[in-house]
Design an enzyme around this catalytic site. Structure first.
Site, PDB file in Angstrom:
ATOM      1  N   ASP A 134       0.800  -1.228   0.000  1.00 25.44           N
ATOM      2  CA  ASP A 134       0.000   0.000   0.000  1.00 25.44           C
ATOM      3  C   ASP A 134       0.835   1.283   0.000  1.00 25.44           C
ATOM      4  O   ASP A 134       0.635   2.163  -0.835  1.00 25.44           O
ATOM      5  CB  ASP A 134      -0.962  -0.003   1.189  1.00 25.44           C
ATOM      6  CG  ASP A 134      -1.929   1.154   1.152  1.00 25.44           C
ATOM      7  OD1 ASP A 134      -2.353   1.529   0.052  1.00 25.44           O
ATOM      8  OD2 ASP A 134      -2.276   1.688   2.220  1.00 25.44           O
ATOM      9  N   CYS A 188     -16.395  -6.483 -16.235  1.00 24.89           N
ATOM     10  CA  CYS A 188     -17.676  -6.294 -15.572  1.00 24.89           C
ATOM     11  C   CYS A 188     -18.832  -6.381 -16.558  1.00 24.89           C
ATOM     12  O   CYS A 188     -20.001  -6.377 -16.145  1.00 24.89           O
ATOM     13  CB  CYS A 188     -17.708  -4.934 -14.868  1.00 24.89           C
ATOM     14  SG  CYS A 188     -16.493  -4.768 -13.546  1.00 24.89           S
ATOM     15  N   CYS A 191     -22.613  -4.657 -16.434  1.00 28.35           N
ATOM     16  CA  CYS A 191     -22.947  -4.290 -15.052  1.00 28.35           C
ATOM     17  C   CYS A 191     -22.380  -2.907 -14.722  1.00 28.35           C
ATOM     18  O   CYS A 191     -21.206  -2.621 -14.956  1.00 28.35           O
ATOM     19  CB  CYS A 191     -22.391  -5.325 -14.075  1.00 28.35           C
ATOM     20  SG  CYS A 191     -22.763  -4.931 -12.343  1.00 28.35           S
ATOM     21  N   CYS A 240     -15.487   3.650   2.857  1.00 31.74           N
ATOM     22  CA  CYS A 240     -16.820   3.431   2.296  1.00 31.74           C
ATOM     23  C   CYS A 240     -16.793   2.113   1.529  1.00 31.74           C
ATOM     24  O   CYS A 240     -15.863   1.864   0.757  1.00 31.74           O
ATOM     25  CB  CYS A 240     -17.204   4.573   1.363  1.00 31.74           C
ATOM     26  SG  CYS A 240     -18.792   4.359   0.532  1.00 31.74           S
ATOM     27  N   CYS A 243     -19.408   0.519  -3.107  1.00 31.04           N
ATOM     28  CA  CYS A 243     -19.102  -0.040  -4.432  1.00 31.04           C
ATOM     29  C   CYS A 243     -18.677  -1.502  -4.356  1.00 31.04           C
ATOM     30  O   CYS A 243     -18.677  -2.206  -5.372  1.00 31.04           O
ATOM     31  CB  CYS A 243     -18.054   0.796  -5.156  1.00 31.04           C
ATOM     32  SG  CYS A 243     -16.435   0.843  -4.365  1.00 31.04           S
TER      33      CYS A 243
END
Length: 376
Positions: A134, A188, A191, A240, A243
């Protein structure tokens, strides 16, 4: 030892130490990603948390001159919180995003990468390595994609067939020429759920993210939160997951077999008012092991205040008044006054007007006015 045999030994050992998925790629520059990164910065999408220049982020040999290959690892994490406490009137609770559940993932992944490095060097002491999690300059997701661990979805996450999007990623640059894996060809398709459901419209639909609009980024900032986003945050204290929660590729997935990922419901879904006057020592002792507090106490407290306004939690007003009157940090003080106005409406006018004559900070006074503007 043949390269394929060496690789298989590394794979087998990786699985024995709690690495769920492992892939290998070459150490040549990430040319396609470089173009995307340049465009990303031109559009002003960057968060400011990114490390390194475009060159450093896309050219592995800038990090390890003798680099010949990169090992990408993924460790799945849980997305369900057993025995989660209920958020009730008088005891409203906030929530840390799933990536912050349990041990700080930097520590968790670094522990595994260190063991993997030691094992590789036990097989060949001449191998040079450099690991990143990270905070390194390489893109964890892009390395994982090229290593065959998954594809990049419209939500910007690496989507793995077994782990979905719920995985921690890390990589190790090595001087050993491991045979590369094939990239996973998937998409995806039609979608568009994550793009449509993003509360702030931060997803572009191309796999890119406008960090300046992303709630996950906004919860980690330290200043006053733009008022246009306060109503979107809800009770989120850090991050969050929207998604990810709506992604069909996550259906039925919940990786909960890692013994070092310990879930603490009371800490991961804490009572909001308890966060407002907590001491630095108690905060560190209680929450310091979570990845979600890497920016310190202030963003969490600011978000907790916004969450109380979101709930219109009248039982919190007395605590908010103490914070507004006694906290010396303008962001916390101002946001507390704003929340009081939003919770009490017209009933806050007398108190705010009285305190307005006492407060001297311009931003704090602006927040006081913003909080009661709908009541006037």
């Amino acid at each position: 030892m043949e390269r394929s045999e060496f690789k298989q030994k590394v794979i087998d050992y990786a699985r024995s130490i709690g690495i769920d998925e492992i892939g290998f790629t070459h150490a040549e520059p990430f040319l396609e990603f470089k173009e995307k990164l340049i465009d990303y910065h031109k559009r002003g999408y960057a968060s400011g948390f990114e490390k390194g220049s475009v060159g450093e982020r896309t050219e592995p040999r800038r990090s390890l001159g003798s680099a010949k290959s990169i090992i990408s690892i993924a460790v799945g994490y849980p997305n369900r919180l057993p025995d989660a406490p209920k958020s009730r009137k008088g005891e409203r609770r906030g929530l840390f995003a799933r990536a912050s559940w349990g041990m700080d993932y930097h520590t968790l992944l670094n522990n595994r990468l260190e063991k993997l490095e030691e094992y590789i060097k036990s097989l060949d002491p001449d191998v040079k390595t450099r690991s990143m999690v990270d905070t390194g300059v390489l893109s964890d997701r892009e390395v994982a994609r090229r290593s065959g661990l998954g594809y990049i979805g419209k939500n910007g996450f690496m989507i793995n067939p077994k782990l979905g999007t719920y995985s921690y990623l890390g990589e190790m640059i090595t001087s050993y020429p491991f045979p590369p894996d094939e990239e996973l060809i998937d998409s995806c398709g039609d979608c568009n759920l994550c793009v449509d459901r993003c509360p702030t419209g931060a997803l572009t639909g191309t796999g890119q993210l406008d960090s300046q609009k992303c709630i996950s980024f906004l919860t980690q900032t330290k200043g006053f939160l733009p008022e246009e986003y306060r109503g979107k945050i809800g009770n989120r204290l850090y991050g969050c997951d929207t998604c990810q929660q709506v992604c069909p590729r996550n259906k039925g997935i919940n990786t909960d077999h890692h013994e070092d990922i310990v879930l603490e419901p009371e800490i991961l879904k804490p009572e909001l008012t308890g966060l407002l006057e907590i001491s630095n020592r108690d905060f560190k002792e209680t929450y310091g092991h979570l990845a979600g507090v890497w920016r310190g106490k202030k963003p969490i407290q600011r978000n907790a205040i916004i969450a109380l306004a979101h709930f219109k939690e009248k039982e919190s007003v007395e605590v908010l008044k103490r914070v507004a009157e006694n906290d010396q940090r303008p962001v916390i003080k101002g946001t507390a006054y704003w929340a009081i106005g939003r919770i009490m409406g017209n009933d806050a006018l007398e108190y705010i007007n009285e305190r307005f004559q006492i407060e001297t900070d311009g931003q704090v006074k602006e927040e006081m006015l913003n909080g009661i503007q709908e009541a006037v």
